[in-house]
Each structure stands twice: as structure tokens, then as C-alpha cells.
Design an enzyme around this catalytic site. Structure first.
Site, PDB file in Angstrom:
ATOM      1  N   GLY A 162      72.823  29.927  61.342  1.00  0.00           N
ATOM      2  CA  GLY A 162      73.576  30.996  61.132  1.00  0.00           C
ATOM      3  C   GLY A 162      73.876  31.823  62.384  1.00  0.00           C
ATOM      4  N   CYS A 169      68.129  25.420  62.937  1.00  0.00           N
ATOM      5  CA  CYS A 169      68.371  26.644  63.855  1.00  0.00           C
ATOM      6  C   CYS A 169      67.873  27.912  63.405  1.00  0.00           C
ATOM      7  CB  CYS A 169      69.818  26.604  64.335  1.00  0.00           C
ATOM      8  SG  CYS A 169      70.653  27.351  65.495  1.00  0.00           S
ATOM      9  N   TYR A 170      68.856  28.775  62.924  1.00  0.00           N
ATOM     10  CA  TYR A 170      68.334  30.113  62.290  1.00  0.00           C
ATOM     11  C   TYR A 170      67.261  29.747  61.304  1.00  0.00           C
ATOM     12  CZ  TYR A 170      68.780  34.676  60.253  1.00  0.00           C
ATOM     13  OH  TYR A 170      68.473  35.829  59.553  1.00  0.00           O
ATOM     14  N   HIS A 173      70.793  20.617  65.932  1.00  0.00           N
ATOM     15  CA  HIS A 173      71.625  20.386  64.589  1.00  0.00           C
ATOM     16  C   HIS A 173      71.676  19.072  64.428  1.00  0.00           C
ATOM     17  CE1 HIS A 173      73.274  24.741  63.872  1.00  0.00           C
ATOM     18  NE2 HIS A 173      72.853  24.935  65.321  1.00  0.00           N
ATOM     19  N   GLU A 232      73.245  17.649  61.871  1.00  0.00           N
ATOM     20  CA  GLU A 232      74.309  17.397  61.224  1.00  0.00           C
ATOM     21  C   GLU A 232      75.558  17.181  61.920  1.00  0.00           C
ATOM     22  OE1 GLU A 232      72.679  20.287  61.495  1.00  0.00           O
ATOM     23  OE2 GLU A 232      74.158  22.178  61.396  1.00  0.00           O
ATOM     24  N   ASP A 291      95.007  15.498  46.582  1.00  0.00           N
ATOM     25  CA  ASP A 291      94.068  15.975  45.295  1.00  0.00           C
ATOM     26  C   ASP A 291      94.722  15.905  43.979  1.00  0.00           C
ATOM     27  OD1 ASP A 291      92.849  16.584  47.713  1.00  0.00           O
ATOM     28  OD2 ASP A 291      93.398  18.675  47.890  1.00  0.00           O
ATOM     29  N   LYS A 318      86.873  16.532  50.614  1.00  0.00           N
ATOM     30  CA  LYS A 318      87.986  15.815  50.684  1.00  0.00           C
ATOM     31  C   LYS A 318      87.947  14.126  50.943  1.00  0.00           C
ATOM     32  CE  LYS A 318      92.727  16.521  51.374  1.00  0.00           C
ATOM     33  NZ  LYS A 318      93.574  17.309  50.807  1.00  0.00           N
TER      34      LYS A 318
END
Ligand code: XMP
Length: 511
Positions: free
Chosen positions: A53, A80-81, A167, A169, A225, A367
Site C-alpha cells: 500500500g 511490503c506494507y 513483491h 507478484e 466480454d 480479462k
């Protein structure tokens, strides 16, 4: 089937959605949730992740987690945060870094079990922080450090509490997926999340129960979509579904035909193409202001759709291709607002007074998952791999008033651009690419004669979320070929230019 799930509490990091996507890629369902979730609401989850964050824990309004979460018998990972928060709430201390540690960093791994099982003694990771954990809470050990960060990782293996400053990710953390996979293993979550036949059948039976014998309506834009949603609902209710595709005349070359072809695969579907080019062009004649164009297109679409809906009779349900990112806006949780739910309309905004119940079968999907589902459902690749295309279509790519001639020029130039990007195999590296026609003329010379025609602007961007974007570094040889072909093959074009503006300060589209 009820899937095991991991809760990701969103403390406002720009990567929060990415954490969820990565967990899902690893086969476990994950959800992005408000940081204000109470421990009692999280009991069902197999694991909990605190995201990063933008705040500092010393801020007076710093977001904190419900302290009771730490008492749950559920493995916890702070990123992280999230790491700093865990340290802070469990009695460790957080210091303000003198310098920010940003970008690729080599960390020393001191504990290669548990969360770091299979990692090397030194790992290249992605850092983005100023504050750091100075002392870990009681019961914790430091599992990694860097030259400027004394606690790049910490853990309490007994209580299954883990924290990492980097991170996992983002792709720049080389073994980030391994770290997330290790966390999944620690949680014991079953890897049941995939958009296979099992998932499809689950949705199909849910839609069948919801719809019963009623009629269902779907406004198809021709995009990924709405098309995938239509295929899925069709699988559930077959001929009870009516799809309405409005050809506004503002589509790209061959687009309407591609949509027709795609839906021809579903012969019992009530599929209607409404030819409305002349209506749209008449209403748009002489209009130059972009928001005015959008308004006219939105309203005209609604009127046509309403008229068609009446001929179908008693449709009770409306299909919408709402995605997870439309439902959960990342970061809205920061500042105390719980995750916001917004209603989403694919095609210019459908009328509010149409009294339909919504069917939104993609509400839980990203997506890339929708594309995967589309492939599983047999939606043709021309549709599944389609790049984003704005609802108002080519109307916002003619900078000035719209005429059939200009639409023709733009369509032909755009088709050449797309063809050459495909020939150069650049389609997957560039997220959006198209041409723009500004209504100005410039002088040229062709065949010894002076000409006076339009310029065509090439716009091509690389981006992950379309919020920011960079211009694509298309090789000169490819640009050269595109330029030559457009000026040779498209009448009334005398010049081709390449837009090299990132977003910000530019936007992706020109209007
Ligand atoms: P901008 O131009 O805002 O575009 O940087 C970001 C993304 O949004 C698409 N876009 C639209 N999509 N209706 C839509 O459905 C619109 O009016 C619209 N305007 C922009 C754009 O193509 C890009 O993918």
C-alpha cells in the site's frame, strides 16, 4: 463446487489485483477484499494475504488490519506494507528508511524452507519501499535481508505468519511465483480453480436455475466480454437467448461479418443484426465535439435497443459482460471506503428504466480468464483475441466531423496497420494499435502531381492496465512498410505519422 479460496486484503497497492491473478494462475481461487474485513468474515478462507500500500504506518490515518485476524488459525502473508503492518501490530518496530529501495534488488535468503523453499541463497527481487521492519515481533525470525533492508523477509513458522518486503507478484521478482506457490502449499488450499468444463457446468446450472423458462436478452458489442458471456448463457438456455448486435457503421473493417460468423456457430440462437449505419451517420453529421459524439451514439444505441427489445416480448433477463475489475476497483479501499460496486454497461449505457434482472456470468473473472473461458467455449479466435475497441468506435478516431468517405479511409488504413502488425508477429507485444484520421489536409506529391489529402496517425501502445501506457517501439522496417502501403493503397492519404506520446500526458485514444 465450492472452491478453496485465499483472501487478499487490499491496502491500496497498484499490484493488489495482480496478487489475486497470480494466485488464480496457480490454480487457487482468490478474492480482493476490503482492508476493513473483520476476522469473523475471514474464517472460511484457507489463507490471508495483506497487500502492499502507498501509506506509511506513521501516518495518522494509516490503514490497519483487524487485530483479531492474527488469532485466526489461518496462514498469513504480508507483502511490503503488509509485512510492516504485521510487524507493527504484533509488537515489532518499523523504521523510516533514509533512502528508498526501488526496483530490482538482490536479497540474501537465510531460510530456504517454508515460504522460501527451493529458492537460491541470493535472489533477484522487486522492491518498492521507504520504510522497513527494524525489529521483528517476538517469535519471528528474519528470513531474508538486502544491503539496505534488514528485514526483506520474516516468519513465525509455528503460527504460519510470513512477511516479505519485496513483491512476489511482479515478473521482475524472478522466483516470485515460487514464493506464492509455497504460500499456497502452506495454506493447504486445493488447486481446483480453472475455467474447465467443471467451472462451465457449475455456471450453466446456476444460470438455468436463475432463468427458468424466461427469455434472455443480450446486447452484443462484438467485443470479448459480451461475446463470451453470450456463448456461456447460450450454453445454459439455448434458444431462450436473443442476441442483438447493432451495426452502427462505426466498426472496423470486416468486424460485423466476423461477429456474424462467430455466432453462426450457434444455429438455434436468436441472433439479430440491426443495420443502423444510416441512422447513426445522420445523427452524427456535422458533430465535432467528442463528448457530444459519445452522447449521441449512446442515446441512439439505447433507442434502437429498446425498439428491438419490444419485438422480443417478455424478456426478463439481460446479459452483461461485467468483469471482476469492473466490480472491484483496486485501491478504492484506501481511506476507509469499502470496495465499491458499480454497475457496468458495455455498450454506451443501457437504459435504466428497462426492467431487467441482470445476468453477469463473468463477474468473478479477469480479462485473461475470460479469454481462456472463450477458448474453452469455442468462441472463435477473431473475437477472443480482439484488442480493446471503444464503444463509440471509429467515431472517436476521426478528429472532426464524420462522413462516410472519412470512415472508409480510416477503416482501410486501420486494416493495413493491423495486417502488418500481425505479419510482423507483434500482436501479442502491443496491447492496442489503431489509426486516427484528423480532419486536416496536407500537401503531397504522387505520380508527379501535387496532391492534397489527409494524414493518418498510427497509434500503438504497450500497457498492462490502460491507466498508463507507453508508445510501442515498432521496428522502423515495419513502420516503413505500413507507411508505404497506406499511402499507396488508401486514396486521399498523403502522409503517415507515428504518435510517440506516452499516457500520461497523452491518452490512448485521441478523443
Ligand atoms: P484512453 O483514451 O482514456 O483509453 O487512454 C483507455 C482505454 O479505454 C478505451 N476507451 C473507451 N472505451 N468507450 C469505451 O468503451 C469509450 O468512450 C472509450 N474511450 C476510450 C480505449 O480504447 C483504451 O483501451
Amino acid at each position: 463446487m465450492k472452491h478453496d479460496s485465499i483472501a487478499v486484503l487490499d491496502f491500496g497497492s497498484q499490484y493488489s489485483h495482480l496478487i489475486v491473478r497470480r494466485i488464480r494462475e496457480l490454480g487457487v481461487h482468490a478474492e480482493l477484499l476490503s482492508p476493513h474485513m473483520k476476522a469473523s468474515e475471514l474464517k472460511e478462507y484457507k489463507g490471508i494475504i495483506f497487500s502492499g500500500g502507498p501509506q506509511n504506518l506513521s501516518d495518522s490515518d494509516a490503514l490497519i488490519a483487524d487485530i483479531a485476524i492474527y488469532a485466526l488459525p489461518v496462514p498469513l502473508l504480508g507483502i511490503c506494507y503488509g509485512l510492516q503492518l504485521m510487524a507493527h501490530q504484533l509488537g515489532g518496530s518499523v523504521g523510516a528508511g533514509k533512502e528508498r529501495e526501488y526496483g530490482p534488488t538482490d536479497v540474501t535468503i537465510t531460510e530456504t524452507t517454508g515460504l522460501f523453499a527451493g529458492l537460491n541463497a541470493t535472489e533477484r527481487v522487486w522492491m518498492s519501499h521507504g520504510d522497513y521492519v527494524a525489529t521483528v515481533p517476538e517469535g519471528f525470525t528474519v528470513t531474508a535481508f538486502s544491503p539496505t533492508c534488514p528485514t526483506a523477509g520474516m516468519m513465525n513458522e509455528k503460527t504460519k505468519r510470513y512477511g516479505i518486503q519485496f513483491h512476489p507478484e511482479v515478473v521482475h521478482t524472478k522466483n516470485g511465483m515460487r514464493v506464492l506457490e509455497n504460500f499456497i502449499a502452506i495454506t493447504g488450499a486445493n488447486k481446483t480453480w480453472s475455467l474447465n468444463e467443471g467451472w462451465i457446468e457449475e455456471q450453466v446450472s446456476r444460470i438455468r436455475t436463475q432463468v427458468g423458462d424466461s427469455r434472455v436478452l443480450c446486447a452484443l458489442s462484438g467485443g470479448v466480454d459480451s461475446s463470451v458471456a453470450a456463448f456461456l448463457v447460450h450454453r445454459a438456455v439455448g434458444s431462450q437467448l436473443t442476441c442483438v448486435y447493432v451495426d452502427t457503421g462505426l466498426m472496423r473493417k470486416n468486424e460485423t461479418q466476423e461477429v456474424r460468423d462467430a455466432f453462426a456457430a450457434l444455429p438455434d440462437l436468436d441472433f439479430r443484426v440491426i443495420e443502423a449505419e444510416s441512422v447513426f451517420l445522420e445523427k452524427l453529421a456535422g458533430v465535432t465535439e467528442p463528448e457530444e459524439k459519445r452522447k449521441i451514439i449512446g442515446e441512439t444505441f439505447i433507442r434502437i435497443f429498446e425498439k428491438e427489445a419490444k419485438t422480443i416480448g417478455d424478456a426478463e433477463f439481460l446479459v452483461q459482460g461485467t468483469l471482476y475489475t469492473d466490480v472491484i476497483t483496486s485501491g478504492v479501499s484506501v481511506g476507509g471506503v469499502a470496495a465499491k460496486i458499480k454497475s457496468h454497461h458495455n455498450v454506451g449505457g443501457l437504459p435504466k428504466d428497462l426492467s431487467f434482472s441482470l445476468i453477469e456470468p463473468l463477474r468473478d473473472l479477469y480479462k485473461d480468464e475470460v479469454r481462456m473461458l472463450g477458448r474453452a467455449l469455442g468462441v472463435p479466435l477473431t473475437i477472443v483475441e480482439r484488442q480493446p475497441f471503444p464503444g463509440p468506435g471509429l467515431a472517436v478516431r476521426i478528429i472532426g466531423d464524420i462522413t462516410p468517405d472519412r470512415l472508409h479511409i480510416l477503416r482501410e488504413a486501420d486494416a493495413i496497420f493491423r495486417e502488418e502488425i500481425k505479419n510482423a508477429n507483434l500482436g501479442s507485444a502491443i496491447q492496442q494499435y489503431f489509426t486516427v484520421l484528423p480532419v486536416v489536409r496536407s500537401v503531397g506529391v504522387q505520380g508527379d502531381a501535387r496532391t492534397y489529402g489527409y494524414p493518418i496517425i498510427l497509434r500503438a501502445v504497450t500497457t498492462t492496465d490502460f491507466m498508463t501506457a507507453d508508445w510501442a517501439r515498432i521496428p522502423y522496417e515495419v513502420l516503413e512498410k505500413i507507411s508505404t502501403r497506406i499511402t499507396n493503397e488508401v486514396k486521399d492519404v498523403t502522409r503517415v505519422v507515428y504518435d510517440i506520446t506516452p499516457k500520461p500526458p497523452g491518452t490512448v485514444e485521441w478523443e
